[in-house]
Motif scaffolding. Structure first.
Motif, PDB file in Angstrom:
ATOM      1  N   LEU A  73       0.873  -1.184   0.069  1.00 61.45           N
ATOM      2  CA  LEU A  73      -0.044  -0.077  -0.137  1.00 61.45           C
ATOM      3  C   LEU A  73       0.754   1.143   0.068  1.00 61.45           C
ATOM      4  N   ALA A  74       1.956   1.353   0.667  1.00 62.45           N
ATOM      5  CA  ALA A  74       2.907   2.427   0.667  1.00 62.45           C
ATOM      6  C   ALA A  74       3.450   2.495  -0.788  1.00 62.45           C
ATOM      7  N   ARG A  75       3.687   1.309  -1.450  1.00 64.58           N
ATOM      8  CA  ARG A  75       4.335   1.660  -2.708  1.00 64.58           C
ATOM      9  C   ARG A  75       3.134   2.077  -3.817  1.00 64.58           C
ATOM     10  N   ILE A  76       1.902   1.785  -3.509  1.00 60.62           N
ATOM     11  CA  ILE A  76       0.890   2.466  -4.389  1.00 60.62           C
ATOM     12  C   ILE A  76       0.951   3.788  -4.127  1.00 60.62           C
ATOM     13  N   ASP A  77       0.890   4.348  -2.777  1.00 62.92           N
ATOM     14  CA  ASP A  77       0.957   5.813  -2.663  1.00 62.92           C
ATOM     15  C   ASP A  77       2.010   6.614  -3.312  1.00 62.92           C
ATOM     16  N   GLU A  78       3.347   5.769  -3.292  1.00 62.14           N
ATOM     17  CA  GLU A  78       4.379   6.481  -3.894  1.00 62.14           C
ATOM     18  C   GLU A  78       4.166   6.517  -5.473  1.00 62.14           C
ATOM     19  N   PHE A  79       3.626   5.488  -6.068  1.00 67.48           N
ATOM     20  CA  PHE A  79       3.183   5.548  -7.329  1.00 67.48           C
ATOM     21  C   PHE A  79       2.402   6.549  -7.668  1.00 67.48           C
ATOM     22  N   ARG A  80       1.272   6.707  -6.948  1.00 64.91           N
ATOM     23  CA  ARG A  80       0.358   7.851  -7.200  1.00 64.91           C
ATOM     24  C   ARG A  80       0.943   9.127  -7.159  1.00 64.91           C
ATOM     25  N   ALA A  81       1.833   9.205  -6.108  1.00 61.03           N
ATOM     26  CA  ALA A  81       2.833  10.875  -6.359  1.00 61.03           C
ATOM     27  C   ALA A  81       3.524  10.929  -7.241  1.00 61.03           C
ATOM     28  N   ARG A  82       4.177   9.817  -8.020  1.00 60.89           N
ATOM     29  CA  ARG A  82       5.264   9.890  -8.814  1.00 60.89           C
ATOM     30  C   ARG A  82       4.758   9.978 -10.351  1.00 60.89           C
ATOM     31  N   ARG A  83       3.591   9.387 -10.473  1.00 61.01           N
ATOM     32  CA  ARG A  83       2.920   9.362 -11.716  1.00 61.01           C
ATOM     33  C   ARG A  83       1.621  10.145 -11.895  1.00 61.01           C
TER      34      ARG A  83
END
Length: 255
Positions: A73-83
């Motif tokens: 879930l943390a990586r999904i949040d990072e993905f949303r912030a990066r893309r």
């Protein structure tokens, strides 16, 4: 996997009399992840899905896997912030008719259906589709038919998509492994005929004949207590499980 299982589940519509703890734990983890991805509070999502479990041992195993869920879930949040994410799809149901045109999931002309666990439309009209797996990790080719089916549904319903990434999220390892990206023209030219061929093969197997097909799946099937093949064999049905995949570098940056 097995015409006899298909008959129990989709023709006779029997409730599974026997569900393995592994499947119950996997379902609970799926529920928790899905709830958080649609912005339910994490603590509430985890508590609600935990109620699906029956025994203390299942609770213990569920709790052991929660750190991996947090990591994903943390990586999904990072993905949303990066893309630049344009759309998100959680437990998204799609279907096509026999001409491989979009139709409703429950429509009378629905010919092929699928439900994505997670999908993102993001930068430059790219789509990433992820399927959660809570069981043992297999080589990516093991999931190929399922992933190609998702690609066909994506290419049919999302006409403006140019490229599709297909990934498998192995929950226990907090890892996502990706297959090579597909250009939408390749989906139309290669995947659609392949999926149609697989559907025709499956239909031919079960046409008027719902005989059991013993395999490695028997030990996970919820109908094995009422299956004639399982009773007649006096134990495990023959079959082998494909080799586990070697741990690979996670390609989260790719999608």
């Amino acid at each position: 996997r097995c015409p006899h299982e298909f008959e129990f589940k989709y023709i006779k519509r029997l409730k599974e009399p026997q569900v393995e703890p592994d499947l119950r734990i996997g379902k609970a983890l799926h529920m928790a992840i899905e709830a958080v991805l649609v912005h339910k509070p994490l603590a509430e999502a985890l508590a609600n899905s935990r109620k699906e479990l029956l025994h203390e041992e299942e609770h213990r195993r569920y709790d052991e896997l929660l750190p991996a869920v947090h990591t994903f879930l943390a990586r999904i949040d990072e993905f949303r912030a990066r893309r630049r994410v344009r759309s998100e799809y959680v437990e998204h149901a799609l279907a096509v008719n026999s001409d491989f045109e979009p139709t409703g999931f429950n429509a009378t002309d629905a010919f092929f259906r699928g439900v994505w666990d997670l999908g993102f439309v993001y930068d430059d009209d790219w789509l990433a589709v992820v399927d959660h797996k809570s069981g043992v990790r297999h080589v990516m080719s093991f999931y190929e038919d399922q992933l190609h089916g998702y690609a066909v549904l994506a290419g049919t319903h999302f006409r403006d998509i140019r490229k599709i990434w297909l990934g498998v999220h192995f929950i226990a390892e907090a890892a996502v492994q990706w297959s090579p990206p597909l250009e939408i023209v390749d989906v139309e030219g290669q995947m659609v005929p392949r999926v149609l061929s697989l559907i025709e093969q499956a239909a031919e197997v079960v046409r008027g004949n719902f005989e059991p097909r013993p395999s490695w799946w028997c030990d996970r099937c919820g109908y094995r207590s009422v299956c004639t093949a399982k009773r007649n064999s006096g134990g495990d049905a023959p079959g082998t499980i494909p080799d586990f995949a070697e741990p690979l570098a996670d390609s989260a940056e790719s999608a």
